[in-house]
Enzyme design. Sequence first.
Site, short mmCIF file in Angstrom:
data_model
loop_
_atom_site.label_atom_id
_atom_site.label_comp_id
_atom_site.label_asym_id
_atom_site.label_seq_id
_atom_site.Cartn_x
_atom_site.Cartn_y
_atom_site.Cartn_z
N ASP A 181 0.81 -1.29 0.20
CA ASP A 181 -0.09 0.05 -0.02
C ASP A 181 0.68 1.20 -0.05
O ASP A 181 1.97 1.23 -0.49
CB ASP A 181 -0.94 -0.03 1.16
CG ASP A 181 -2.22 0.56 0.97
OD1 ASP A 181 -2.20 1.76 0.57
OD2 ASP A 181 -3.27 -0.06 0.96
N HIS A 233 -3.78 5.87 3.41
CA HIS A 233 -4.47 4.74 3.19
C HIS A 233 -3.99 3.32 3.72
O HIS A 233 -4.79 2.60 4.14
CB HIS A 233 -4.33 4.73 1.65
CG HIS A 233 -5.34 3.91 0.86
ND1 HIS A 233 -4.69 2.54 0.45
CD2 HIS A 233 -6.66 3.80 0.45
CE1 HIS A 233 -5.61 1.72 -0.07
NE2 HIS A 233 -6.67 2.70 -0.20
N ASN A 340 -13.65 0.99 -7.58
CA ASN A 340 -14.73 1.97 -7.13
C ASN A 340 -15.31 2.69 -8.16
O ASN A 340 -15.27 4.03 -8.17
CB ASN A 340 -13.96 2.86 -6.01
CG ASN A 340 -13.24 2.38 -4.86
OD1 ASN A 340 -13.77 1.41 -4.58
ND2 ASN A 340 -12.12 2.85 -4.42
N SER A 412 -11.21 -0.70 -0.92
CA SER A 412 -10.11 -0.65 -0.26
C SER A 412 -10.06 -1.00 1.31
O SER A 412 -9.41 -1.51 1.59
CB SER A 412 -9.28 0.78 -0.36
OG SER A 412 -8.94 1.02 -1.60
#
Length: 500
Positions: A181, A233, A340, A412
């Site tokens: 990530d 994130h 998304n 996510s």
Amino acid sequence: MSMIPLRSFSVMSMLAVGVFGAWPAAAVEVDAVLLAKTAPDKTQSVLLVLPEQGTPALAPLRHDADYLERRRALVDALRARADVTQSSLRAWLDRQGIVHRDYWIANLIEARLTSRQLQTLMRRKDLSRIASNAALPQTLPVQEANPKAVNARPWGIDKINAPQAWAAGVSGQGIVVAGADTGYQWDHPALKPQYRGWNGSSASHAYNWHDAIHDGSNVCGINSPFPCDDHGHGTHTMGTMVGTVPAGDVIGVAPQARWIACRNMGGGWGTPARYIECMQWFMAPTDSADQNPDPAKAPDVINNSWGCVPEEGCTTGEELRAAVNNVIAGGILFVVSAGNSGSSCSTILDSPATYADSFTVAASNSSDALAGFSSRGPVPGASGVELDITAPGVSVYSSTRNNGYGNSSGTSMAGPHVAGVAALVMSADPRLRGHPDAVAAILRASAQRSGITDPGNAGCGGLTMTNWPNWQAGFGRVDAWAAVQSAQQGLFADGFETLP
């Protein structure tokens, strides 16, 4: 920003086109965007892809063999193949004084080349493709709030029945989860106790952290020697997997699992080489000098809340797929967020969510309705439903960098719930470690289907929410307690023999 889609062409077929007329005839496939940059002394990052890809067929890779034996054999075979097939190319790059990074999990080399050097390489017969490795931004969820820690469980933890598994003594003990990530704040109060590099009094990042960001500018710098998150994130996703709040309540699905990590996005920008480098490191983590790889220190499950967009070139070659398949062949469950781009059908667009062997996760809300943003299938060219499951992904409360806490929404956020449940399943029956196919089968078979709805879409790919699996919610919403019970009872799903 405006982006140029990367299409690949045989250079020989482009000789008649004026802009490429000066380029030499060659059989090597080259991304068109590389050919368009003709400044002779300007360097650009490229991937030099060797034709030998795929997973070697090895006797120790039998289903009933020890998973560590299988993984070591696979890593040895992949490294040996790369050493042989890349030898001549590495020597040429060294003679030219070109800095390069060599990868074995997918048989390729990353290097920065001028157009003159690129022209020379286009004539080589030991290359199958020269691909762009341009850095492009990810569209990552934005933190919705930054409250202080509260003494309450996130709704998703209860929705998937994780507390029932904890009450039965299953909370992730003995399992290692991993994340690729934007990085991670390793000393966040919710994450520090579970970090594999922390022994309670001191930290060691060898074999527990790798930074695949070697250039560019971001608040963590490059080649960070310790886990650092330049975006937030990654820290949020890890909290959902393993987080605990001091003097508060658990925020992670598997709070007694340990975690390791790799940063594959710098400031939210990724490249194919960064994604592949993290996969390679997870297969055989290295020490702080990036030496002495040890497949025994690999994680049991990897969460991947990212996608390689078409503009990065990951849909035009098979090298990223080869890396994913080798991770899975090495006995590691590879969990991927669907994306998304919903709520329309055919919006699962980015690798590795489009791959059949990835365990792909959609997002749902607290009422078990599919999130409007959650990508739906079908995936072009898919022979079956390749969306596996759904999980909580709307207003998910978790850790954020700078010791914060907050809510975020996105697939996510759904993927880490599933990675956490996978850790619970393997903790319930450690014989499942190294058998991602069996773990995936349990997760699918135990998923909750009753009450799962999609208000924004009646159906996709000829299937509706009365068909299971379907292209909107896969096999249903993940259920931790049902999955743990299946593991404890030895219910490994049809087609799997009882494990040794």
